[in-house]
Design an enzyme around this catalytic site. Structure first.
Site, PDB file in Angstrom:
ATOM      1  N   ASP A  85      78.740 -36.872  16.280  1.00 44.94           N
ATOM      2  CA  ASP A  85      78.798 -35.867  17.385  1.00 44.94           C
ATOM      3  C   ASP A  85      77.652 -35.077  17.223  1.00 44.94           C
ATOM      4  OD1 ASP A  85      79.707 -34.064  19.531  1.00 44.94           O
ATOM      5  OD2 ASP A  85      80.948 -33.254  18.089  1.00 44.94           O
ATOM      6  N   ASP A 286      74.371 -35.119  23.947  1.00 43.36           N
ATOM      7  CA  ASP A 286      75.568 -35.006  23.252  1.00 43.36           C
ATOM      8  C   ASP A 286      76.197 -36.404  23.039  1.00 43.36           C
ATOM      9  OD1 ASP A 286      78.200 -34.203  22.117  1.00 43.36           O
ATOM     10  OD2 ASP A 286      78.585 -33.128  23.836  1.00 43.36           O
TER      11      ASP A 286
END
Ligand code: NAG
Ligand code: NAG
Length: 404
Positions: A85, A286
């Site tokens: 992440d 992201d």
């Protein structure tokens, strides 16, 4: 982060949880003043422990639509798959004794059985970077709330982490800051045991291990693909053209100049993608978000162009929340559909073929993997859009290179 997107929820691709993600990010982005950024940067520069690079093999996680790194924790090293992440900065795995943990494929880690596990004291400077530091002074507790509603609490430790790949052998790095989660709420589960935070803050493994990292994903649907790789440190593969990044909190912002569908440049004012003085707008890369999100002034032209091109190809079914969906099969029905290209500052292209731009939503149905960002005009470049690219971050030079 938007780590948690269950495949069965593809039908709700664009629902509230995703928008919450953006809302959370917007709030945090606005909260971050330049002074705070300067402070974080100084702290970051001070903790580089090592310049050797570490590597990890990476596998696709179709249930949650992300990619997982294979790392081993502790001594003896116990392998775990944790979701990569770039939108958060604490790495953690579930651990015993669990107050509430999701069911994971691998046994839950038990810290006392590791010879290299140490509690991180509250007095450690890195503890002050932990989100929502709470609890007794003897240990550094953290609490995270991700955009999709997943909540995680536990404490930070230092631990030996072992990285390996099929071809590069083994590297062990002692004393990395790593979170042990004892209370996790939300819908994580399946093959993963936690999250690998690749965000820009000091608690992130990226900053403990130099200031570079790169990852290369194949197709999220190809579980056999063996060349997915994550490299943290000087060995990061920085190749191809690069575009500047601006760091805000954990997040990597880039500048987007234009969007093309095939040869056609869409009529979108470059102003749409700029960060405003209120902190709204801007583009974040992201790896923890599945979809790409565009603000209305960019989303509408993209959607309109796609709908007009689809007229002759497949039947429109309507939208799932904001995403237009169609009857058909991506591989079979979209032969010849043009590539959608995002052009970042310095002319760096991210070209999305049909498998990166659309996502299956059933056996004979697919949807655009680009959704409307209704909060704060933020753009997120999600993981589907990053398939088949090598993406490399050099935080010392503030660039990201995007190489197809
Ligand atoms: C992760 O790495 C360990 C140790 O090398 C290996 O035994 C395991 O099979 C790997 N798991 C996956 C899913 O690649
Ligand atoms: C988003 O951008 C549009 C102009 O493109 C503007 O009218 C609107 O107020 C912005 N919304 C937010 C929440 O900043």
């Amino acid at each position: 982060m938007a780590v948690v997107f269950n495949l069965f929820f593809l039908a709700s691709l664009c629902y509230a949880s995703l928008l919450d993600t953006i809302a959370d990010r917007a709030r945090r982005a606005i909260d971050s003043s330049n002074a705070r950024l300067d402070y974080i940067w100084k702290e970051i520069q001070g903790v580089s422990l090592d310049t050797d690079d570490v590597r990890s093999s990476v596998s696709a996680e179709t249930k949650h639509q992300g990619f997982m790194a294979n790392i081993s924790i502790g001594s003896p090293p116990i392998p775990h798959l944790i979701i990569m992440d770039t939108g958060s900065s604490v790495s953690w795995t579930e651990c015993q004794p669990c107050i509430h943990c999701f069911t994971q494929a691998l046994p839950i880690f038990n810290p006392p059985q590791s010879a290299t596990y140490r509690l991180l004291p509250c007095s450690s400077p890195i503890c002050h970077q932990a989100p929502s530091m709470i609890g007794p002074a003897s240990r550094c507790e953290f609490e995270l709330r991700y955009g999709d509603g997943t909540t995680v609490s536990g404490y930070l430790s230092t631990e030996k982490i072992t990285f390996e790949t099929s071809d590069e052998g083994i590297t062990s790095v002692p004393n990395l800051v790593f979170g042990y989660a004892t209370n996790v709420g939300g819908n994580l589960g399946g093959q993963t045991s936690g999250v690998l935070g690749l965000g820009a803050k000091m608690t992130s493994l990226v900053n403990q291990q130099g200031s570079k990292f790169s990852y290369c994903f194949g197709s999220i649907w190809d579980l056999q693909y063996s060349h997915n790789q994550l490299i943290i440190g000087d060995g990061a593969v920085i190749e191809g053209p690069s575009t500047p990044i601006t760091i805000v909190g954990s997040y990597y912002y880039v500048s987007l100049d234009s969007i093309r569908v095939g040869e056609k440049k869409l009529d979108i004012s470059p102003q749409v993608f700029k960060v405003t003085k209120e902190g709204t707008g801007g583009i974040v890369i992201d790896s923890g978000a599945t979809l790409t999100y565009l603000p209305k002034a960019a989303f509408d032209p993209v959607k309109d162009e796609v709908l007009s091109l689809m007229d002759d190809l497949v039947q429109y079914v309507g939208t799932l929340s904001s995403c237009p969906c169609f009857w058909g099969v991506i591989d079979r029905d979209l032969v010849g559909f043009p590539v959608v290209t995002f052009t970042f500052a310095n002319g760096v292209d991210l070209a999305l073929d049909v498998k990166s731009f659309f996502t299956p939503a059933g056996p004979h149905k697919f949807c655009m993997a680009v959704a409307l960002s209704t909060v704060a005009n933020l753009t997120l470049i999600g993981v589907l859009a990053q398939q088949s690219y090598n993406i490399a971050y050099d935080l010392a030079r503030n660039i990201v290179s995007i190489h197809g």
